[in-house]
Design an enzyme around this catalytic site. Structure first.
Site, PDB file in Angstrom:
ATOM      1  N   GLU A   1       0.829  -1.204   0.000  1.00  0.00           N
ATOM      2  CA  GLU A   1       0.000   0.000   0.000  1.00  0.00           C
ATOM      3  C   GLU A   1       0.864   1.255   0.000  1.00  0.00           C
ATOM      4  O   GLU A   1       1.964   1.270   0.549  1.00  0.00           O
ATOM      5  CB  GLU A   1      -0.880  -0.003   1.250  1.00  0.00           C
ATOM      6  CG  GLU A   1      -1.867  -1.148   1.236  1.00  0.00           C
ATOM      7  CD  GLU A   1      -2.797  -1.180   2.441  1.00  0.00           C
ATOM      8  OE1 GLU A   1      -3.915  -1.645   2.291  1.00  0.00           O
ATOM      9  OE2 GLU A   1      -2.391  -0.739   3.533  1.00  0.00           O
TER      10      GLU A   1
ATOM     11  N   CYS B   1       3.350   8.560   1.141  1.00  0.00           N
ATOM     12  CA  CYS B   1       3.951   7.627   2.087  1.00  0.00           C
ATOM     13  C   CYS B   1       4.154   6.301   1.346  1.00  0.00           C
ATOM     14  O   CYS B   1       3.194   5.692   0.875  1.00  0.00           O
ATOM     15  CB  CYS B   1       3.004   7.480   3.270  1.00  0.00           C
ATOM     16  SG  CYS B   1       3.550   6.305   4.483  1.00  0.00           S
TER      17      CYS B   1
ATOM     18  N   CYS C   1       2.400  -2.278  15.933  1.00  0.00           N
ATOM     19  CA  CYS C   1       2.241  -2.017  14.495  1.00  0.00           C
ATOM     20  C   CYS C   1       1.567  -3.191  13.801  1.00  0.00           C
ATOM     21  O   CYS C   1       1.991  -4.338  13.952  1.00  0.00           O
ATOM     22  CB  CYS C   1       3.619  -1.766  13.873  1.00  0.00           C
ATOM     23  SG  CYS C   1       3.535  -1.506  12.082  1.00  0.00           S
TER      24      CYS C   1
HETATM   25  N1  SAH Z   1       9.957   0.823   9.745  1.00  0.00           N
HETATM   26  C1  SAH Z   1       9.964   2.243   9.665  1.00  0.00           C
HETATM   27  C2  SAH Z   1       8.859   2.842   8.805  1.00  0.00           C
HETATM   28  C3  SAH Z   1       7.463   2.284   8.885  1.00  0.00           C
HETATM   29  S1  SAH Z   1       6.378   2.697  10.185  1.00  0.00           S
HETATM   30  C4  SAH Z   1       9.936   2.838  11.066  1.00  0.00           C
HETATM   31  O1  SAH Z   1       9.805   2.094  12.022  1.00  0.00           O
HETATM   32  O2  SAH Z   1      10.108   4.040  11.200  1.00  0.00           O
HETATM   33  C5  SAH Z   1       6.044   4.404  10.102  1.00  0.00           C
HETATM   34  C6  SAH Z   1       5.718   4.994  11.475  1.00  0.00           C
HETATM   35  O3  SAH Z   1       4.414   4.596  11.950  1.00  0.00           O
HETATM   36  C7  SAH Z   1       6.693   4.549  12.551  1.00  0.00           C
HETATM   37  O4  SAH Z   1       7.047   5.622  13.379  1.00  0.00           O
HETATM   38  C8  SAH Z   1       5.883   3.545  13.303  1.00  0.00           C
HETATM   39  O5  SAH Z   1       6.408   3.309  14.556  1.00  0.00           O
HETATM   40  C9  SAH Z   1       4.510   4.191  13.290  1.00  0.00           C
HETATM   41  N2  SAH Z   1       3.421   3.271  13.634  1.00  0.00           N
HETATM   42  C10 SAH Z   1       3.367   1.938  13.438  1.00  0.00           C
HETATM   43  N3  SAH Z   1       2.201   1.429  13.883  1.00  0.00           N
HETATM   44  C11 SAH Z   1       1.483   2.468  14.375  1.00  0.00           C
HETATM   45  C12 SAH Z   1       0.174   2.581  14.947  1.00  0.00           C
HETATM   46  N4  SAH Z   1      -0.637   1.527  15.077  1.00  0.00           N
HETATM   47  N5  SAH Z   1      -0.237   3.803  15.311  1.00  0.00           N
HETATM   48  C13 SAH Z   1       0.562   4.882  15.126  1.00  0.00           C
HETATM   49  N6  SAH Z   1       1.788   4.836  14.593  1.00  0.00           N
HETATM   50  C14 SAH Z   1       2.257   3.647  14.218  1.00  0.00           C
END
Ligand code: SAH
Length: 373
Positions: free
Chosen positions: A96, A109, A123
């Site tokens: 996505e 994104c 996550c």
């Molecule tokens: N792996 C990379 C990029 C992907 S996640 C990283 O960890 O930065 C992108 C962002 O979304 C990250 O900061 C992650 O921690 C956050 N994220 C993941 N799951 C989330 C959720 N359920 N609610 C809010 N932010 C979340």
């Protein structure tokens, strides 16, 4: 020759394309022409590339192709956020990408992997497990499809900013991501300034050091906790690369880059990492680096074990950190109604890590779901 045997030119940055043309017995400057057609004008049919000879166009169509993932669906949120589901292996795997239009910019994104290996506890992408790294072509195709789609809709401006915050950990797919970043920033590609391209990482320390040698893009670090004990629970990668090592790498990255800041991301989890003591500890920790802090309200998904902190808790947390002189913003959740917010991107894919299976079993054990699910 079928498309699978031909070279997909979306996999090649300018240096790669120059090599490709030299191998064809052509001059390297053809690479710039091809990039202008494909990335700037959105033309992918060799026959239309009229500044190349007929003979060269024929050679190109015999040896090369410009192949995209297929758009399986698109959704639009009531707040304007849009999400694309792209099939990358026939119908087996899908990823996505999400477009976030704002007044002054239009941010895309982008995903870097099919799934993710890191398994951060909050996550949902991680819960789905991992299938494979995306190719450079599949990464840049997300930008190509969305950017040129916007222009074809008659918009004056396409994508202005890219954040590698979709599915996956970009620094664990380093070479493919960097080749795609080259095309994003190339004057003959999308010509985005390096400040407008952000790589977000959970903290792969050796790759941050490597990144520092090869590029100047903006760096975001998913911190989520002010100390190792808590961070280990939320981001298992912290066991391998603890906060001190992560911060040393961040300091090196920011050193000598004038007026640049690391963006720290901090997901707000009710009763887990959101107390005022956490806020003070966090301010002390990150205050030693030129940085800004993004608070991300936790976005829920089915069977999540966390809840989002209350608005007043988030406000007080923000005020406590800002009072120490650190720019702190609460990121507004976008696209919640179409599951397009951070951590909600799951695509559809075959998990090869068995993590999704383990997660299912864990949920059954804690009684969150029944076997019927
Ligand atoms: N792996 C990379 C990029 C992907 S996640 C990283 O960890 O930065 C992108 C962002 O979304 C990250 O900061 C992650 O921690 C956050 N994220 C993941 N799951 C989330 C959720 N359920 N609610 C809010 N932010 C979340």
């Amino acid at each position: 020759m079928s498309n699978t045997e031909k070279i997909n030119l979306l996999n090649l940055n300018r240096a790669g394309l120059e090599g490709f043309f030299v191998d064809l017995g052509e001059k390297p400057f053809r690479a710039k022409q091809l990039m202008q057609w494909v990335h700037q004008r959105g033309v992918t049919d060799f026959a239309q590339m009229t500044d190349m000879s007929k003979e060269l166009r024929k050679k190109l169509s015999q040896k090369a192709c410009i192949a995209f993932p297929i758009i399986s669906s698109t959704q639009q949120s009531k707040d304007g956020t849009r999400k694309w589901l792209l099939s990358v292996d026939g119908t087996e795997n899908a990823i996505e990408c999400v477009l976030i239009p704002e007044k002054s910019r239009t941010t895309l994104c982008i995903s870097s992997q099919v799934g993710c290996t890191l398994n951060c506890s909050f996550c949902s992408t991680g819960k789905q497990g991992f299938n494979r790294n995306l190719t450079t072509a599949e990464i840049i195709a997300q930008l190509h499809l969305v950017h040129h789609g916007l222009l074809r809709e008659g918009r004056k401006q396409g994508v202005t900013n890219v954040v590698m915050m979709g599915m996956g950990e970009p620094l664990l797919n380093f070479d493919a991501v960097m080749a795609a970043v080259d095309m994003m920033c190339d004057d003959y590609g999308y010509a985005l300034s390096k400040r407008r391209v952000t790589i977000s990482t959970a903290g792969v320390v050796p790759a941050i050091k490597k990144l520092n040698q090869v590029t100047d893009v903006s760096l975001a670090v998913s911190l989520h906790a002010p100390n190792d004990a808590l961070r280990e629970q939320l981001v298992p990668l912290n066991r391998k690369y603890p906060i001190r090592e992560l911060f040393d790498a961040c300091r090196v990255y920011i050193d000598g880059r004038k007026n640049r800041k690391i963006t720290f991301e901090y997901v707000m989890l009710k009763g887990v990492n959101d107390s005022l003591a956490h806020a003070r500890e966090l301010a002390k920790l990150i205050g030693s680096i030129p940085c800004k802090l993004n608070l991300i309200p936790f976005n829920p998904y089915p069977y999540a074990i966390y809840q989002c902190s209350d608005t007043t808790t988030i406000d007080r947390f923000r005020e406590t950190v800002s009072s120490k002189g650190i720019i702190t913003v609460t990121r507004r959740a976008r696209g919640e109604d179409i599951d397009a917010a951070c951590g909600q991107l799951v695509g559809q894919f075959k998990d090869r890590s068995r993590r999704s299976q383990k997660y299912q079993i864990e949920l059954e054990q804690i009684g969150k779901i029944s076997h019927a699910c």
